[in-house]
Design a protein around this motif. Structure first.
Motif, short mmCIF file in Angstrom:
data_model
loop_
_atom_site.label_atom_id
_atom_site.label_comp_id
_atom_site.label_asym_id
_atom_site.label_seq_id
_atom_site.Cartn_x
_atom_site.Cartn_y
_atom_site.Cartn_z
N CYS B 16 0.82 -1.22 0.00
CA CYS B 16 0.00 0.00 0.00
C CYS B 16 0.85 1.26 0.00
CB CYS B 16 -0.95 0.02 1.20
SG CYS B 16 -0.12 0.16 2.81
N GLY B 17 2.06 1.16 0.53
CA GLY B 17 2.97 2.31 0.51
C GLY B 17 2.85 3.24 1.70
N ALA B 18 2.10 2.83 2.73
CA ALA B 18 1.96 3.68 3.92
C ALA B 18 3.33 3.93 4.56
CB ALA B 18 1.01 3.04 4.93
N CYS B 19 4.19 2.91 4.55
CA CYS B 19 5.52 3.01 5.15
C CYS B 19 6.41 4.02 4.42
CB CYS B 19 6.19 1.63 5.14
SG CYS B 19 6.13 0.80 3.55
N THR B 20 6.27 4.07 3.08
CA THR B 20 7.14 4.94 2.30
C THR B 20 6.89 6.41 2.63
OG1 THR B 20 5.59 5.09 0.46
CG2 THR B 20 7.17 3.29 0.39
N LYS B 21 5.66 6.70 3.04
CA LYS B 21 5.31 8.10 3.32
C LYS B 21 5.85 8.61 4.65
CE LYS B 21 1.42 8.64 0.34
NZ LYS B 21 0.06 9.09 0.17
N VAL B 22 6.15 7.70 5.58
CA VAL B 22 6.58 8.16 6.90
C VAL B 22 8.07 7.99 7.17
CG1 VAL B 22 4.31 7.88 7.96
CG2 VAL B 22 5.91 5.95 7.97
N CYS B 23 8.76 7.25 6.29
CA CYS B 23 10.17 6.98 6.54
C CYS B 23 11.00 8.26 6.51
CB CYS B 23 10.71 5.99 5.51
SG CYS B 23 12.46 5.63 5.76
N PRO B 24 11.69 8.58 7.60
CA PRO B 24 12.49 9.83 7.63
C PRO B 24 13.73 9.75 6.76
CG PRO B 24 12.82 8.58 9.65
CD PRO B 24 11.77 7.84 8.87
N LYS B 25 14.12 8.54 6.36
CA LYS B 25 15.35 8.38 5.58
C LYS B 25 15.08 7.93 4.15
CE LYS B 25 18.42 9.36 8.73
NZ LYS B 25 19.38 10.44 8.54
N ASN B 26 13.81 7.87 3.76
CA ASN B 26 13.45 7.35 2.44
C ASN B 26 14.09 5.98 2.19
OD1 ASN B 26 11.76 9.40 1.58
ND2 ASN B 26 13.46 10.61 0.74
N ALA B 27 14.11 5.18 3.24
CA ALA B 27 14.82 3.90 3.14
C ALA B 27 13.90 2.76 2.74
CB ALA B 27 15.49 3.59 4.48
N ILE B 28 12.61 3.01 2.70
CA ILE B 28 11.70 1.91 2.35
C ILE B 28 10.89 2.31 1.13
CG2 ILE B 28 9.79 2.59 3.92
CD1 ILE B 28 9.69 -0.51 4.65
#
Lengths: 191, 66
Positions: B16-28
């Motif tokens: 879904c990409g929910a994780c990509t929106k919150v990652c402070p390092k753009n690591a996911i």
């Protein structure tokens, strides 16, 4: 955290607007087809879930309600929700109800049945919706029947999503969203 | 010192990409619409993605020692 907002971070307005417009004129329901066709096209030709990831207004709306407005309990989504049988089972059920809606539209097109000015919530509760129907002087009645049917689907899935948004994680709808399951399946079978 | 990383259960990730929106390092990021993947060199193991993940498929684990 990413703080700079892009244009597509505002798409939750589109989702909220869509649901509101259905209260004024049911024919606006047709616009919802965009939310059905775009993710499929992106998955087939773009080989990605960019729609879910960045452009889905509904997910942004749930995120806004659940995370920003703290309306979510933020508890872990039960494990069975992410199981294959539940996700594909819900997709199958959803598609069956979608086909049934198309059949009802066909019956009106065919003249077998008359137009029913109602929205069916959760596939069970018939809500009178005449207030949003202003006649179809130039277009056929089946187009209005489709609008009522399609809006029923959109409203029902939003209500389900809001319930799980409150109970579990804000975006728990995304776990069993039929469009999400479909686009992920398309992406997984592609190389 | 042990390094911690976000580890995604690829089988149950819904992409879904929910994780990509919150990652402070753009690591996911979501790999080809299939599942989320972590860039181990960028991930700091903060656990923000673990908290937001609606499917509950992200765990913070100690990185394997190579």
């Amino acid at each position: 955290m990413k703080t700079k907002k892009k244009w597509n971070d505002w798409l939750w307005i589109w989702s909220a607007l869509y649901l509101s417009l259905g209260f004024f004129n049911i024919m606006f329901a047709w616009l919802g087809l965009i939310c059905f066709i775009t993710p499929l096209l992106v998955a087939i030709f773009g080989k990605s879930k960019a729609y879910c990831n960045s452009y889905c207004g509904r997910s942004q709306l749930f995120n806004l309600l659940g995370n920003k407005l703290h309306l979510s309990r933020n508890k872990p989504t039960p494990k069975w929700v992410r199981s294959k049988w539940w996700r594909y089972g819900f997709l199958t059920f959803f598609m069956t109800m979608f086909l049934n809606m198309l059949y009802v539209t066909f019956l009106v097109f065919n003249g077998t049945n008359g137009l029913k000015q109602a929205v069916k919530l959760l596939w069970t509760f018939k809500l009178p919706w005449q207030f949003a129907y202003h006649g179809t002087p130039f277009i056929a009645e089946w187009t209005a029947q489709f609008a009522f049917g399609f809006y029923s689907i959109m409203l029902t899935s939003t209500v389900l999503g809001i319930i799980t948004m409150i109970l579990f994680k804000p975006r728990s709808w995304c776990v069993y969203c039929p469009m999400g399951t479909m686009t992920q399946t398309i992406c997984r079978i592609q190389k | 010192m042990t390094k911690k990383n976000a580890v995604v259960d690829k089988e149950f990730c819904v992409a879904c990409g929910a994780c990509t929106k919150v990652c402070p390092k753009n690591a996911i990021s979501v790999f080809c619409g299939k599942y989320a993947v972590t860039a181990e060199n960028l991930c700091i193991g903060c656990g923000i993605c673990e908290k937001i993940c609606p499917a509950g498929v992200i765990d913070i684990m100690e990185a394997r020692t190579l």
